[in-house]
Design an enzyme around this catalytic site. Sequence first.
Site, PDB file in Angstrom:
ATOM      1  N   ASP A 129     -19.562 -25.404 -38.585  1.00  0.00           N
ATOM      2  CA  ASP A 129     -18.682 -24.466 -37.925  1.00  0.00           C
ATOM      3  C   ASP A 129     -19.097 -23.018 -38.175  1.00  0.00           C
ATOM      4  O   ASP A 129     -18.974 -22.529 -39.289  1.00  0.00           O
ATOM      5  CB  ASP A 129     -17.267 -24.707 -38.478  1.00  0.00           C
ATOM      6  CG  ASP A 129     -16.212 -23.924 -37.730  1.00  0.00           C
ATOM      7  OD1 ASP A 129     -16.545 -23.287 -36.718  1.00  0.00           O
ATOM      8  OD2 ASP A 129     -15.045 -23.954 -38.166  1.00  0.00           O
TER       9      ASP A 129
ATOM     10  N   ASP B 135     -19.277 -19.089 -30.699  1.00  0.00           N
ATOM     11  CA  ASP B 135     -18.666 -20.038 -31.627  1.00  0.00           C
ATOM     12  C   ASP B 135     -19.181 -21.456 -31.371  1.00  0.00           C
ATOM     13  O   ASP B 135     -19.201 -21.924 -30.243  1.00  0.00           O
ATOM     14  CB  ASP B 135     -17.140 -19.976 -31.438  1.00  0.00           C
ATOM     15  CG  ASP B 135     -16.408 -20.916 -32.368  1.00  0.00           C
ATOM     16  OD1 ASP B 135     -16.859 -21.080 -33.515  1.00  0.00           O
ATOM     17  OD2 ASP B 135     -15.390 -21.499 -31.948  1.00  0.00           O
TER      18      ASP B 135
END
Length: 482
Positions: A157, A360
Amino acid sequence: MAPPTSITFFNFMISTYLILSQISVTFMKGHALERSLAAESNYHTVHVSSILPSSACKPSAKGPSRKSSLKVVHRHGPCHQLNQESSNRETLTETLSEDETRVKSIQARHAFRADTDKIRGSKADLPAKSGIAIGTGNYVVSVGLGTPAKSYTLAFDTGSDLTWTQCEPCVRVCYKQQDPIYDPVKSSSYSNISCNAAQCSALSSTPGTRTGCSASNCLYGIQYGDQSFSIGFFAKERLTLTPTDVFDEFFFGCGQNNQGLFGKTSGLLGLGRDPLSTVSQTARKYGKYFSYCLPTKSGSNGHLTFGKGSVPNTVKFAPFSSSRSQLNSLYFLDIQSISVGGQLLSISASVFQTAGNVVDSGTVITRLPPAAYSALRSAFRQQMSQYKTAPATSTLDTCYDFSSQSTMKIPKISIFFSGNVKVDLGIEGTLFALSLSQVCLAFAGNSAATDVGIYGNTQQQTFEVVYDVAGGKLGFAPGGCS
Ligand SMILES: *[C@@H]1O[C@H](CO)[C@@H](O)[C@H](O)[C@H]1NC(C)=O
């Protein structure tokens, strides 16, 4: 879902703290031909069969040949052994709704950080009200932890920092995971961090985290915007990325109370910019340089690679947004314009500058400022007017029914980032198919112009995405994986 209040979170910390202390345990021709060729190259000609994700794992042509490289697979794809349910409509719909939660939490966190900036100095008094939602769009890698090293599947992440794994004895709750749960007792390289250690106090400035203390052992709590959380001992351990990439004293969370949308992964690999992230902790060896290629759902040659090693020379770099990245561990990149079917949309540059844009790895669908999205949507709809439309779904409002088609011509979309970087999206970065009768434009609009934009993982698929964090830039090259 509204972002949880810090009160609730604090209660978790307190109750975990109490329980831990009680028992003291605490990722044609001439011009005409030219024109016609130019026009053709503005479209993807696709066969229906390539629209729906394959239910079989495509074996990789070449193995993971790069140095310091980990294999990346899609958590809901057929190449992932943790995947038991097939990727059906329900999973996809769920993915879209969880994606919306993640987006809201990134936007809330961004707004929160902006506030923090204004009242610099009193940051410690503010509630850490939002982290990043985990969602289901994540890609996973396997890393080794402990001595002897055992393998754990972690979601990676770029939107969060702390790395943690579920940890025996699971004082309160461990959700079901695929790998055996990490047990510090079985590792000779584990040690607790004391409350007095500088790293323990540093934790509290990591986005979304809290610290606590139990029997002089440092406790961490990390809460994600979807109310998923992990609480446990802050510890250090030997991290083995590959047999030749071993890091002693890697700071991580040994999770004793873990609940939320983590699937069957063992935890999370944080790749943000904070000093506690994996990127920072391995900086001495890799110079804060990493790259990845997110495969399509059925692709098997995705990778996450640390260090400059074998980055292709076709990578085009865009500078991080200079004004936004300082107080925030997220990766900001400026979008300047977008083209659809070779036509540049008329969107004023200020539209993208109002709130900025984050790249992201965990957000599925790219979110654009409302004015940019509506321009994209009108151009796309106009060029797709020969196709039968289908109902909107969740966040996607421009959908088509291709069930009676065999081939389609889909306008190509290109994204222009600052630094003259043009990213030409493939079909997998353009459409999101719930079924053949509902194939949607894989973009969504933010509700407010002041919401931060997010460049999501659907659009990143198959590109080599290169993060030169020390050099202040992020690059893209097509054809990184399939
Ligand atoms: C870490 O702290 C916990 C709780 O106090 C304790 O049970 C455990 O033995 C400690 N581990 C080590 C290696 O010191």
